[in-house]
Design an enzyme around this catalytic site. Structure first.
Site, short mmCIF file in Angstrom:
data_model
loop_
_atom_site.label_atom_id
_atom_site.label_comp_id
_atom_site.label_asym_id
_atom_site.label_seq_id
_atom_site.Cartn_x
_atom_site.Cartn_y
_atom_site.Cartn_z
N ASP A 1 -12.31 -7.31 -3.40
CA ASP A 1 -11.80 -6.05 -2.78
C ASP A 1 -13.06 -4.98 -2.97
OD1 ASP A 1 -10.93 -4.81 -0.71
OD2 ASP A 1 -9.18 -3.95 -1.50
N CYS B 1 3.73 31.09 6.91
CA CYS B 1 4.39 30.43 5.62
C CYS B 1 2.96 29.85 4.99
CB CYS B 1 5.12 29.35 5.98
SG CYS B 1 5.34 28.04 4.51
N CYS C 1 8.22 29.29 1.49
CA CYS C 1 8.01 30.69 1.84
C CYS C 1 9.65 31.29 1.79
CB CYS C 1 7.29 31.00 3.23
SG CYS C 1 8.35 30.38 4.72
N TYR D 1 -20.66 -13.83 -6.04
CA TYR D 1 -20.05 -15.22 -5.88
C TYR D 1 -20.65 -16.21 -5.11
CZ TYR D 1 -18.82 -12.03 -1.88
OH TYR D 1 -18.96 -11.41 -0.85
N LYS E 1 -10.93 -13.44 -4.25
CA LYS E 1 -11.48 -12.56 -3.20
C LYS E 1 -11.37 -11.00 -3.56
CE LYS E 1 -11.14 -11.80 1.72
NZ LYS E 1 -11.97 -10.74 2.02
N CYS F 1 9.99 24.98 9.25
CA CYS F 1 10.01 26.47 8.92
C CYS F 1 9.53 26.95 10.36
CB CYS F 1 9.14 26.44 7.59
SG CYS F 1 8.63 27.96 7.33
N CYS G 1 13.06 27.72 4.04
CA CYS G 1 11.87 27.00 3.63
C CYS G 1 11.79 26.85 2.16
CB CYS G 1 10.69 27.79 4.26
SG CYS G 1 8.93 26.86 3.91
N GLU H 1 -11.63 -19.07 -5.61
CA GLU H 1 -12.03 -18.18 -6.27
C GLU H 1 -11.54 -16.72 -6.00
OE1 GLU H 1 -16.16 -19.29 -5.19
OE2 GLU H 1 -16.29 -17.07 -4.23
N LYS I 1 -4.77 -14.23 1.63
CA LYS I 1 -4.32 -12.87 0.95
C LYS I 1 -3.03 -12.70 0.60
CE LYS I 1 -7.42 -10.02 3.36
NZ LYS I 1 -7.51 -8.85 3.72
S1 IVH Z 1 -17.76 -15.82 0.96
C1 IVH Z 1 -19.34 -17.23 4.87
N1 IVH Z 1 -16.61 -15.25 -1.25
O1 IVH Z 1 -14.86 -11.16 2.05
C2 IVH Z 1 -18.50 -16.82 3.64
N2 IVH Z 1 -16.36 -13.58 0.19
O2 IVH Z 1 -13.92 -11.60 4.94
C3 IVH Z 1 -18.94 -15.65 3.19
N3 IVH Z 1 -15.65 -11.51 -0.27
O3 IVH Z 1 -17.99 -10.91 3.80
C4 IVH Z 1 -18.16 -14.95 2.40
N4 IVH Z 1 -14.75 -12.22 -2.07
O4 IVH Z 1 -17.67 -9.47 1.81
C5 IVH Z 1 -16.69 -15.02 -0.10
N5 IVH Z 1 -15.27 -15.01 -3.34
C6 IVH Z 1 -15.61 -14.45 -2.06
C7 IVH Z 1 -15.48 -13.13 -1.55
C8 IVH Z 1 -15.79 -12.87 -0.29
C9 IVH Z 1 -14.89 -11.13 -1.38
C10 IVH Z 1 -15.52 -10.79 1.03
C11 IVH Z 1 -17.08 -10.82 1.50
C12 IVH Z 1 -16.92 -11.38 3.10
C13 IVH Z 1 -15.59 -11.12 3.40
C14 IVH Z 1 -15.03 -12.00 4.19
#
Ligand code: IVH
Length: 737
Positions: free
Chosen positions: A138, A454, A434, A245, A136, A449, A431, A134, A333
């Site tokens: 941000d 300035c 100025c 999530y 991640k 400068c 510059c 799924e 990542k």
């Molecule tokens: S599960 C024990 N699922 O990333 C596992 N975390 O580095 C708990 N995050 O603290 C996290 N998307 O703030 C999970 N699909 C996702 C996520 C997610 C973002 C964040 C979350 C977590 C951090 C972990």
């Protein structure tokens, strides 16, 4: 009873009866309105299928507000209007999580994902192990608790065990239902991330730019900054949303695989992750990761990776946890995003100390969460090395919050007539701001400068002076500083203290043709901040004065051993440091000075064997000592001292007497910070360490006493392990404090 009083009584009673009838009628209508508005919220936010116009919606909303004003007793806490209802808080209440909010191990290569799956296969031999992939997200991690279908509490992650109670703020997010739909479980804790979509983020920053406020670096910062507001009325104006999530603590939830949670959340009316994949082999996992990468930019929220989680809760339980994170999940990542765009122009920026820095003006592009219109080109040599020319198509990279950089030129797309960029010719030997004289500064491989007046330098100095870590006068940053200098109201930072509210209120932040004034309210706020700056302690002032070689750490050290700015300017301790280094060859003299410095606490006997017990290590070295004394001895420095005095400003040290400094609990201890701490910024941690006598340095060596590690620690963490340096986490650190 007289006739008159009888009549009055009848009148009063009939009035009361009428009121009661009104109230019943109002109560009924209010309930209708609440249901109706909730229905439209759902249609709008969850189903993206509104059936009335925004105008009609606003009409219903206003009717409800009017009735609630008339009958305040009839306001229910779950009324849609109460989303913005709470009063500003003094501070967030701290709440313990029912189940700790953990972090995930990060990986950056597919190899590591393979290793992850191989590892869990080893731990659960001969079993099928389906995993979910799924996005991640941000954003900012939050936990929402529903009891019997009602929103009871919302909290930030905090240190993983205890977070801020941000229920009021979360209530302002319209996609978060106050009540769950259908049959709700007794207890349901859901976890997810609060985010701001790109569009909302850009709009907010636009507004802030116009108001002369500091801009948020990216949508995640904007979301985090918004959730930290104590006044929910402010939060309500921020375009926040949430995506969920997973679950935390639950009672009465009959689910035993993770993939069933998404439809369950949807059914209950909660905004859940809309795309996920189930995989049963490494190949399938990688395929899902690639597919997600292809579509993730279309989501409203920012994503920086994929999370791979074991689907079965029973298997999760058997896999368990390591010290920091679950063995059943991993975050992959994606690489920093790179995009191509055209470099339209190269402009030269003049910094606080007069250094000329070339900056690329780009055709604006959206990359890693924000629109980029500029990228630093560092210096003349960098432009030559990469052969960057005006009109080139360039590759821009931005990783998280890092300032965007030009990685390379796409030579195949270079216009035929593009000429190499000639820095010296471009600036015509003066510059660009100025027109003053410039000089090549060999130490910094840069042009500088030389005109201290300035305006560009002045503006940068004002910004530095007013920065959060210096005197914290946020409202005079950015464009306000620009205009104050441009309009001649401020010629040097200390001029801020002579500004009048009326002057500031009238300050035109726009152009002569299209004026836009700073305004009374902003001006009053700014003046308050300026007044407050007068009372800030010596360490902040020493830093704000931008003395060469004096950063925050040095400023704090100096403030610990001196009471006032004058004391620093005429410091016998700093002179002692210089004398000691001059006379090191003369044992007798050096010994005498060394003793004096040690006695004052400003130096400690050196442990180095080469010094055979004679040597000392001083709080600041000879370079800094010289720089500080030179600064205050210069005409400019003397003028600053005089001016501060005339303005009636007397910054005092939060002085710990020099003797005591050596006895401070962290005295002599060296810390290195790595990763993100759950509940404090790096600056806060550094400040705490320094206040207690410790030092913070940038790299780990044998001499490091502690490595304070947060989530996603970097190479410093590994180095510390290798050298056997003690690694502590935030809770341990707090205990130390
Ligand atoms: S599960 C024990 N699922 O990333 C596992 N975390 O580095 C708990 N995050 O603290 C996290 N998307 O703030 C999970 N699909 C996702 C996520 C997610 C973002 C964040 C979350 C977590 C951090 C972990």
């Amino acid at each position: 009873m007289t006739r008159l009083s009888i009549i009055a009584d009848i009148r009063r009673n009939s009035y009361r009866a009428k009121m009661a009838k009104d109230e019943t009628r109002a109560a009924k209508r209010m309930e209708q309105l609440r249901d109706e508005i909730r229905k439209h919220d759902r249609l709008y936010y969850e189903e993206a299928a509104p059936i009335i116009s925004d105008r009609e919606y606003d009409h219903l909303y206003k009717e409800l507000i009017d009735l609630e004003m008339q009958f305040p007793d009839l306001i229910t806490p779950d009324s849609p209007t109460q989303r913005v209802g709470g009063k500003p808080l003094k501070a967030f209440e701290q709440v313990a999580h029912l189940i700790p909010m953990l972090s995930l191990d990060n990986t950056y290569s597919e190899e590591e994902v393979k290793n992850f799956y191989a590892r869990i296969q080893r731990l659960l031999p001969n079993e099928k192990i389906p995993v979910v992939i799924e996005p991640k997200v941000d954003g900012v991690a939050v936990s929402l608790i529903y009891e019997n279908g009602r929103l009871r509490q919302a909290a930030t992650r905090g240190d993983g065990n205890v977070g801020d109670n941000i229920t009021q703020n979360i209530r302002t997010i319209r996609s978060v239902p106050e009540r769950l739909r259908g049959a709700a479980p007794k207890l349901l804790e859901v976890r997810g991330e609060v985010y701001m979509d790109k569009h909302g983020f850009e709009k907010l920053n636009d507004e802030r730019r116009k108001a002369g406020l500091l801009l948020f670096a990216n949508p995640r910062n904007a979301a985090a900054g918004s959730l930290k507001q104590l006044d929910p009325a402010i939060v309500a104006k921020r375009p926040l949303d949430v995506v969920l999530y997973g679950t935390g603590a639950t009672e009465g939830v009959d689910v035993d695989v993770h993939s069933e949670i998404f439809p369950l959340l949807k059914k209950l009316g909660l905004p859940a992750t809309e795309r996920w994949w189930v995989a049963e082999s490494v190949e399938e996992i990688l395929e899902a990761i690639h597919e997600l990468d292809g579509i993730r930019h279309k989501f409203a929220y920012q994503t920086d990776g994929a999370v791979v989680k074991v689907n079965s809760f029973a298997q999760r339980e058997r896999l368990g946890f390591t010290a920091k994170s679950p063995r059943w999940a991993i975050a992959y990542k994606y690489e920093a995003e790179r995009v191509q765009t055209r470099l339209n122009e190269i402009v030269i920026q003049v910094g606080r100390t007069g250094i000329l820095t070339p900056v690329a003006v780009l055709e604006p592009v959206f990359v890693s969460g924000s629109t980029v219109g500029r990228a630093t080109l560092h210096n003349e040599d960098e432009i030559k090395r990469k052969d960057i020319r005006i009109g080139d198509t360039v590759v821009i990279e931005k990783a998280g919050e890092v300032i965007p950089a030009v990685v390379e030129v796409v030579k195949s797309k270079r216009p035929r007539d593009a000429k190499p960029f000639d820095f010296a010719k471009h600036i015509h030997g003066k510059c660009p701001v100025c027109g003053g004289p410039i000089r090549r500064d060999l130490q910094f491989v840069a042009w500088r400068c030389e005109n201290l007046q300035c305006p560009a330098q002045t503006t940068r100095r004002v910004e530095f002076f007013a920065a959060r870590t210096a005197l914290d006068i946020e409202s005079v940053g950015g464009i306000v500083a620009d205009k104050l200098v441009e309009r001649g109201l401020v010629r040097e930072p200390l001029d801020l203290f002579e500004l009048k509210t009326e002057q500031l209120a009238k300050l035109n932040l726009g152009t002569d043709e299209e004026s836009r004034v700073f305004g009374e309210k902003n001006a009053t706020k700014a003046i308050h901040a300026i007044e407050r700056a007068r009372t800030l302690p010596l360490s902040r002032w020493l830093f704000a004065l931008a003395i060469p070689d004096v950063g925050r750490t040095t400023a704090t050290q100096l403030a610990r051993f001196h009471e006032t700015i004058e004391d620093v300017a005429n410091s016998p301790l700093l002179r002692g440091v210089l004398q000691y280094h001059e006379k090191r060859d003369d044992k007798e003299d050096a010994k005498e000075i060394a003793d004096r410095l040690v006695q004052s606490g400003f130096a400690k006997p050196s442990k180095s064997k080469a010094e055979k017990g004679r040597g000392i290590t001083t709080e600041v070295g000879p370079v800094v000592a010289q720089s500080v004394l030179d600064f205050f001895a210069s005409a400019a420095g003397k003028k600053i001292l005089r001016r501060i005095k005339e303005l009636g400003i007397h910054p005092k040290s939060e002085k710990v007497s020099s003797k005591k400094a050596a006895e401070l609990p962290l005295s002599g201890k060296t810390f290195v910070l790595t990763g993100t701490l759950p509940s404090m910024t790096r600056e806060e941690a550094t400040e705490k360490i320094e206040m207690l006598g410790g030092h913070v340095t940038g790299s780990v060596s044998k001499k490091t006493d502690y490595v304070l590690a947060g989530t996603e620690p970097g190479s410093k963490f590994d180095k510390a392990k290798e050298l056997g340096v003690r690694i502590i986490d935030e809770p341990e650190f707090r205990k130390m404090l």
